[in-house]
Design a protein around this motif. Structure first.
Motif, PDB file in Angstrom:
ATOM      1  N   THR A  67     102.839  29.458  44.420  1.00 18.12           N
ATOM      2  CA  THR A  67     103.784  30.253  43.475  1.00 18.12           C
ATOM      3  C   THR A  67     105.122  30.122  43.509  1.00 18.12           C
ATOM      4  O   THR A  67     105.857  30.164  42.151  1.00 18.12           O
ATOM      5  CB  THR A  67     103.328  31.760  43.519  1.00 18.12           C
ATOM      6  OG1 THR A  67     101.903  31.877  43.577  1.00 18.12           O
ATOM      7  CG2 THR A  67     104.000  32.643  42.567  1.00 18.12           C
ATOM      8  N   LEU A  68     105.777  29.864  44.358  1.00 21.31           N
ATOM      9  CA  LEU A  68     107.194  29.391  44.414  1.00 21.31           C
ATOM     10  C   LEU A  68     107.277  28.169  43.585  1.00 21.31           C
ATOM     11  O   LEU A  68     108.185  28.106  42.563  1.00 21.31           O
ATOM     12  CB  LEU A  68     107.762  29.196  45.896  1.00 21.31           C
ATOM     13  CG  LEU A  68     107.835  30.274  46.562  1.00 21.31           C
ATOM     14  CD1 LEU A  68     108.546  30.080  48.287  1.00 21.31           C
ATOM     15  CD2 LEU A  68     108.754  31.620  46.096  1.00 21.31           C
ATOM     16  N   PHE A  69     106.691  27.297  43.734  1.00 20.09           N
ATOM     17  CA  PHE A  69     106.735  25.913  43.156  1.00 20.09           C
ATOM     18  C   PHE A  69     106.415  26.250  41.450  1.00 20.09           C
ATOM     19  O   PHE A  69     107.573  25.841  40.658  1.00 20.09           O
ATOM     20  CB  PHE A  69     105.713  24.698  43.350  1.00 20.09           C
ATOM     21  CG  PHE A  69     105.780  23.667  42.601  1.00 20.09           C
ATOM     22  CD1 PHE A  69     106.831  22.872  42.486  1.00 20.09           C
ATOM     23  CD2 PHE A  69     104.764  23.408  41.704  1.00 20.09           C
ATOM     24  CE1 PHE A  69     106.805  21.601  41.728  1.00 20.09           C
ATOM     25  CE2 PHE A  69     104.716  22.346  40.961  1.00 20.09           C
ATOM     26  CZ  PHE A  69     105.821  21.374  40.959  1.00 20.09           C
ATOM     27  N   ARG A  70     105.567  26.908  41.241  1.00 21.14           N
ATOM     28  CA  ARG A  70     105.347  27.388  39.522  1.00 21.14           C
ATOM     29  C   ARG A  70     106.379  28.243  39.161  1.00 21.14           C
ATOM     30  O   ARG A  70     106.792  27.781  37.917  1.00 21.14           O
ATOM     31  CB  ARG A  70     104.093  28.084  39.466  1.00 21.14           C
ATOM     32  CG  ARG A  70     103.857  28.544  38.207  1.00 21.14           C
ATOM     33  CD  ARG A  70     102.419  29.314  37.739  1.00 21.14           C
ATOM     34  NE  ARG A  70     102.180  30.552  38.544  1.00 21.14           N
ATOM     35  CZ  ARG A  70     101.159  31.339  38.602  1.00 21.14           C
ATOM     36  NH1 ARG A  70     100.251  30.655  37.439  1.00 21.14           N
ATOM     37  NH2 ARG A  70     100.869  32.346  38.946  1.00 21.14           N
ATOM     38  N   THR A  71     106.982  29.180  39.743  1.00 23.50           N
ATOM     39  CA  THR A  71     108.020  29.863  39.303  1.00 23.50           C
ATOM     40  C   THR A  71     109.512  29.193  39.110  1.00 23.50           C
ATOM     41  O   THR A  71     110.116  29.289  37.955  1.00 23.50           O
ATOM     42  CB  THR A  71     108.453  30.827  40.299  1.00 23.50           C
ATOM     43  OG1 THR A  71     107.330  31.940  40.485  1.00 23.50           O
ATOM     44  CG2 THR A  71     109.420  31.931  39.645  1.00 23.50           C
ATOM     45  N   TRP A  72     109.629  27.966  40.258  1.00 22.31           N
ATOM     46  CA  TRP A  72     110.662  27.086  39.819  1.00 22.31           C
ATOM     47  C   TRP A  72     110.665  26.304  38.621  1.00 22.31           C
ATOM     48  O   TRP A  72     111.428  26.071  37.878  1.00 22.31           O
ATOM     49  CB  TRP A  72     110.746  26.432  41.145  1.00 22.31           C
ATOM     50  CG  TRP A  72     111.978  25.284  41.142  1.00 22.31           C
ATOM     51  CD1 TRP A  72     113.165  25.651  40.939  1.00 22.31           C
ATOM     52  CD2 TRP A  72     112.082  23.944  41.190  1.00 22.31           C
ATOM     53  NE1 TRP A  72     114.096  24.347  41.119  1.00 22.31           N
ATOM     54  CE2 TRP A  72     113.062  23.405  41.223  1.00 22.31           C
ATOM     55  CE3 TRP A  72     110.685  23.041  41.370  1.00 22.31           C
ATOM     56  CZ2 TRP A  72     113.426  22.065  41.227  1.00 22.31           C
ATOM     57  CZ3 TRP A  72     111.043  21.880  41.694  1.00 22.31           C
ATOM     58  CH2 TRP A  72     112.321  21.372  41.236  1.00 22.31           C
ATOM     59  N   VAL A  73     109.292  25.718  38.744  1.00 20.20           N
ATOM     60  CA  VAL A  73     108.948  25.049  37.454  1.00 20.20           C
ATOM     61  C   VAL A  73     109.393  25.565  36.071  1.00 20.20           C
ATOM     62  O   VAL A  73     109.810  24.966  35.249  1.00 20.20           O
ATOM     63  CB  VAL A  73     107.697  24.277  37.475  1.00 20.20           C
ATOM     64  CG1 VAL A  73     107.394  23.307  36.060  1.00 20.20           C
ATOM     65  CG2 VAL A  73     107.277  23.352  38.652  1.00 20.20           C
ATOM     66  N   THR A  74     108.637  26.603  36.010  1.00 23.24           N
ATOM     67  CA  THR A  74     108.712  27.442  34.601  1.00 23.24           C
ATOM     68  C   THR A  74     110.020  27.827  34.277  1.00 23.24           C
ATOM     69  O   THR A  74     110.194  28.176  33.240  1.00 23.24           O
ATOM     70  CB  THR A  74     107.738  28.520  34.569  1.00 23.24           C
ATOM     71  OG1 THR A  74     107.739  29.450  35.745  1.00 23.24           O
ATOM     72  CG2 THR A  74     106.163  27.802  34.677  1.00 23.24           C
ATOM     73  N   THR A  75     110.844  28.127  35.217  1.00 17.94           N
ATOM     74  CA  THR A  75     112.253  28.628  34.695  1.00 17.94           C
ATOM     75  C   THR A  75     113.172  27.649  34.811  1.00 17.94           C
ATOM     76  O   THR A  75     114.264  27.837  34.176  1.00 17.94           O
ATOM     77  CB  THR A  75     112.649  29.770  36.044  1.00 17.94           C
ATOM     78  OG1 THR A  75     112.755  29.022  37.252  1.00 17.94           O
ATOM     79  CG2 THR A  75     111.959  31.027  36.106  1.00 17.94           C
ATOM     80  N   THR A  76     112.888  26.632  35.496  1.00 13.71           N
ATOM     81  CA  THR A  76     113.819  25.313  35.269  1.00 13.71           C
ATOM     82  C   THR A  76     113.385  24.395  34.238  1.00 13.71           C
ATOM     83  O   THR A  76     114.514  24.038  33.644  1.00 13.71           O
ATOM     84  CB  THR A  76     113.624  24.311  36.651  1.00 13.71           C
ATOM     85  OG1 THR A  76     114.019  25.285  37.840  1.00 13.71           O
ATOM     86  CG2 THR A  76     114.647  23.289  36.683  1.00 13.71           C
ATOM     87  N   ALA A  77     112.452  24.103  33.832  1.00 18.79           N
ATOM     88  CA  ALA A  77     112.290  23.175  32.828  1.00 18.79           C
ATOM     89  C   ALA A  77     112.103  23.958  31.501  1.00 18.79           C
ATOM     90  O   ALA A  77     111.617  23.500  30.443  1.00 18.79           O
ATOM     91  CB  ALA A  77     110.507  22.589  33.170  1.00 18.79           C
ATOM     92  N   SER A  78     112.588  25.209  31.277  1.00 17.92           N
ATOM     93  CA  SER A  78     112.565  25.889  30.105  1.00 17.92           C
ATOM     94  C   SER A  78     113.794  25.332  29.094  1.00 17.92           C
ATOM     95  O   SER A  78     114.386  24.592  29.294  1.00 17.92           O
ATOM     96  CB  SER A  78     112.668  27.297  30.249  1.00 17.92           C
ATOM     97  OG  SER A  78     113.699  27.653  31.156  1.00 17.92           O
TER      98      SER A  78
END
Length: 102
Positions: A91-102
């Motif tokens: 979930t840390l990875f998903r949160t990072w991806v979805t907030t960084t790649a926006s």
């Protein structure tokens, strides 16, 4: 890719989006066990939109069985965690991806 999507479905979708006929031959996602006990995760970021992004080291130590540590190094997202914390680490990875790649 929504955060409401089940975590493994989301990870499968993220992986599939990286596969371009080349990336999957060199890079990938690795999930393994640790002997202390726990889990280790390595997700290659090379040739993805995240290869130049940094995830500063984050550590949460609740007990010897309840802990998670995550960071990026050498174009790879790394996480290590206790035996019951695999979902939290992913979930840390998903949160990072979805907030960084926006």
């Amino acid at each position: 890719m929504s955060n409401s999507q089940p975590l493994l479905d989301w990870l499968q979708s993220w992986y599939a989006q990286q596969c371009d006929g080349h990336w999957e031959h060199e890079w990938g996602v690795k999930i393994a066990t640790l002997d202390n006990p726990g889990w280790t995760i390595e997700i290659d970021l090379e040739e993805t939109d995240l290869e130049e992004c940094e995830y500063p080291r984050q550590e949460v130590n609740r007990s010897t069985q309840d802990w998670v540590c995550a960071w990026t190094a050498e174009k790879t997202f790394h996480a290590a965690c206790g035996p019951g914390n695999l979902t939290e680490a992913l979930t840390l990875f998903r949160t990072w991806v979805t907030t960084t790649a926006s």
